[in-house]
Design a protein around this motif. Structure first.
Motif, PDB file in Angstrom:
ATOM      1  N   ARG A  59      27.511  31.917  33.370  1.00 50.84           N
ATOM      2  CA  ARG A  59      28.961  31.278  32.886  1.00 50.84           C
ATOM      3  C   ARG A  59      29.309  31.783  31.432  1.00 50.84           C
ATOM      4  O   ARG A  59      30.306  32.523  30.804  1.00 50.84           O
ATOM      5  N   VAL A  60      28.836  33.936  31.558  1.00 51.51           N
ATOM      6  CA  VAL A  60      29.033  34.522  30.428  1.00 51.51           C
ATOM      7  C   VAL A  60      31.321  34.866  30.501  1.00 51.51           C
ATOM      8  O   VAL A  60      31.168  34.964  31.490  1.00 51.51           O
ATOM      9  N   PRO A  61      31.304  34.101  29.167  1.00 53.81           N
ATOM     10  CA  PRO A  61      32.686  34.098  28.620  1.00 53.81           C
ATOM     11  C   PRO A  61      33.226  35.884  29.286  1.00 53.81           C
ATOM     12  O   PRO A  61      32.652  36.827  28.839  1.00 53.81           O
ATOM     13  N   THR A  62      33.938  35.652  30.246  1.00 51.89           N
ATOM     14  CA  THR A  62      34.958  37.014  30.203  1.00 51.89           C
ATOM     15  C   THR A  62      36.141  36.983  30.970  1.00 51.89           C
ATOM     16  O   THR A  62      36.465  36.655  31.189  1.00 51.89           O
ATOM     17  N   ILE A  63      36.552  37.750  30.014  1.00 51.95           N
ATOM     18  CA  ILE A  63      38.459  38.717  30.121  1.00 51.95           C
ATOM     19  C   ILE A  63      38.318  39.655  31.027  1.00 51.95           C
ATOM     20  O   ILE A  63      37.814  40.431  31.638  1.00 51.95           O
ATOM     21  N   MET A  64      39.504  39.636  32.536  1.00 46.69           N
ATOM     22  CA  MET A  64      38.755  40.748  33.204  1.00 46.69           C
ATOM     23  C   MET A  64      40.768  41.587  32.528  1.00 46.69           C
ATOM     24  O   MET A  64      41.241  41.365  32.224  1.00 46.69           O
ATOM     25  N   LEU A  65      40.637  42.753  32.938  1.00 43.11           N
ATOM     26  CA  LEU A  65      41.399  43.888  32.903  1.00 43.11           C
ATOM     27  C   LEU A  65      42.327  44.388  33.868  1.00 43.11           C
ATOM     28  O   LEU A  65      41.512  44.316  35.141  1.00 43.11           O
ATOM     29  N   THR A  66      43.388  43.252  34.430  1.00 43.74           N
ATOM     30  CA  THR A  66      44.894  43.835  35.197  1.00 43.74           C
ATOM     31  C   THR A  66      45.536  45.191  34.607  1.00 43.74           C
ATOM     32  O   THR A  66      45.548  45.120  34.089  1.00 43.74           O
ATOM     33  N   ALA A  67      45.964  44.918  36.137  1.00 43.69           N
ATOM     34  CA  ALA A  67      46.949  45.745  35.811  1.00 43.69           C
ATOM     35  C   ALA A  67      48.690  45.305  36.047  1.00 43.69           C
ATOM     36  O   ALA A  67      48.728  44.077  36.469  1.00 43.69           O
ATOM     37  N   ARG A  68      49.125  45.522  35.219  1.00 47.97           N
ATOM     38  CA  ARG A  68      50.712  45.419  34.706  1.00 47.97           C
ATOM     39  C   ARG A  68      51.008  45.110  35.853  1.00 47.97           C
ATOM     40  O   ARG A  68      51.471  45.782  36.811  1.00 47.97           O
ATOM     41  N   GLY A  69      52.052  44.263  36.253  1.00 46.84           N
ATOM     42  CA  GLY A  69      52.853  44.401  37.541  1.00 46.84           C
ATOM     43  C   GLY A  69      51.800  43.434  38.524  1.00 46.84           C
ATOM     44  O   GLY A  69      52.471  42.477  39.245  1.00 46.84           O
ATOM     45  N   ALA A  70      50.781  43.496  38.469  1.00 47.64           N
ATOM     46  CA  ALA A  70      49.599  42.225  39.299  1.00 47.64           C
ATOM     47  C   ALA A  70      49.807  41.666  39.229  1.00 47.64           C
ATOM     48  O   ALA A  70      48.257  40.764  38.855  1.00 47.64           O
ATOM     49  N   GLU A  71      50.585  40.716  38.874  1.00 52.28           N
ATOM     50  CA  GLU A  71      50.593  39.138  38.946  1.00 52.28           C
ATOM     51  C   GLU A  71      49.455  37.977  39.509  1.00 52.28           C
ATOM     52  O   GLU A  71      48.504  37.783  39.043  1.00 52.28           O
ATOM     53  N   ALA A  72      49.779  38.224  40.998  1.00 53.48           N
ATOM     54  CA  ALA A  72      48.294  37.704  41.709  1.00 53.48           C
ATOM     55  C   ALA A  72      46.715  38.547  41.279  1.00 53.48           C
ATOM     56  O   ALA A  72      46.099  37.260  41.535  1.00 53.48           O
ATOM     57  N   ASP A  73      46.710  39.683  40.384  1.00 53.74           N
ATOM     58  CA  ASP A  73      45.047  40.183  39.730  1.00 53.74           C
ATOM     59  C   ASP A  73      44.703  39.018  39.118  1.00 53.74           C
ATOM     60  O   ASP A  73      43.738  38.198  39.082  1.00 53.74           O
ATOM     61  N   ARG A  74      45.778  38.583  37.791  1.00 56.84           N
ATOM     62  CA  ARG A  74      45.712  37.335  37.012  1.00 56.84           C
ATOM     63  C   ARG A  74      45.274  36.266  37.533  1.00 56.84           C
ATOM     64  O   ARG A  74      44.040  35.655  37.413  1.00 56.84           O
TER      65      ARG A  74
END
Ligand code: CA
Length: 232
Positions: free
Chosen positions: A77-92
């Motif tokens: 359950r570790v709280p996780t923050i993803m680093l996504t690329a700009r413009g890649a809305e689908a990644d979010r």
């Protein structure tokens, strides 16, 4: 900051970026571990201890999506923050669906990431029950008992309303979109479900807790974007 410094694991294959993040977090008093590809990141997260995981999407060996899905699949359950690329809305969306708790879009400021790490730690403490009682705009909330009180008036809350308040407050300072509510509170895997459900539920909640539902002070509307916690 608690006596034992919280540990942050950064899984990022760009050395300069990883170093910069690590330095900034250490300066804030965090313990920081680094991994530079998917498999070693997964292994380090599984081994722990990790209080917050910062996970890049594009990684050698296995993507950040693979790592988070696998960890969640195994019950981590570790709280996780993803680093996504700009413009890649689908990644979010894909990251949140995979079990990530938050995301930051590249390029980001170090201050932004530090704030998000702090928010994840607060949220984790709240999940442990430390943050179930709080006040906002003259309303005392006790989410453990699903009860709000304005003066002497007791306002019972539904479990869903409790979840909404808990989530909104854990993201204080950020806009929470309807899609995000659906994913994180309703646990719908697809945002195809009517987002009006979110609006209707929040309107009902406001009627119960706001002094003036037409001019809310607790559950704020961010026009065209979503909602925001009105308290600190
Ligand atoms: Ca990368």
């Amino acid at each position: 900051m608690p006596a034992a410094a919280p540990r942050v694991l950064i899984v990022e294959d760009e050395p300069a970026l990883a170093r910069g993040l690590a330095e900034a977090l250490r300066f804030q008093g965090y313990e920081v571990d680094l991994a530079e590809d998917g498999p070693s990141g997964y292994a380090a997260a599984k081994r722990g201890p990790v209080d917050v995981l910062i996970l890049d999407v594009m990684l050698p060996g296995a993507s950040g999506f693979d790592v988070i899905r696998r960890l969640r699949g195994e019950g981590h359950r570790v709280p996780t923050i993803m680093l996504t690329a700009r413009g890649a809305e689908a990644d979010r969306v894909r990251g949140l669906e995979g079990g990530a708790d938050d995301y930051v879009t590249k390029p980001f400021s170090l201050a932004e990431v530090i704030a998000r790490v702090g928010a994840q730690l607060r949220r984790a403490r709240m999940d442990r029950g430390d943050g179930e009682r709080f006040a906002c705009d003259g309303v005392d909330f006790d989410l453990g008992r699903l009860l709000a009180k304005r003066g002497e008036a007791e306002i019972p809350l539904t479990p869903r309303e409790g979840e909404i308040l808990r989530y909104l407050r854990s993201r204080a300072g950020n806009v929470v979109t309807r899609d995000e509510f659906l994913l994180k509170v309703w646990m719908y895997k697809s945002a195809a479900v009517e987002t009006r459900t979110v609006d209707n539920t929040l309107a009902a909640l406001r009627k119960k807790i706001e002094r003036d539902p037409a001019d809310p002070a607790i559950v704020l509307t961010v026009r065209g974007a979503g909602y925001r916690w009105g308290g600190a």
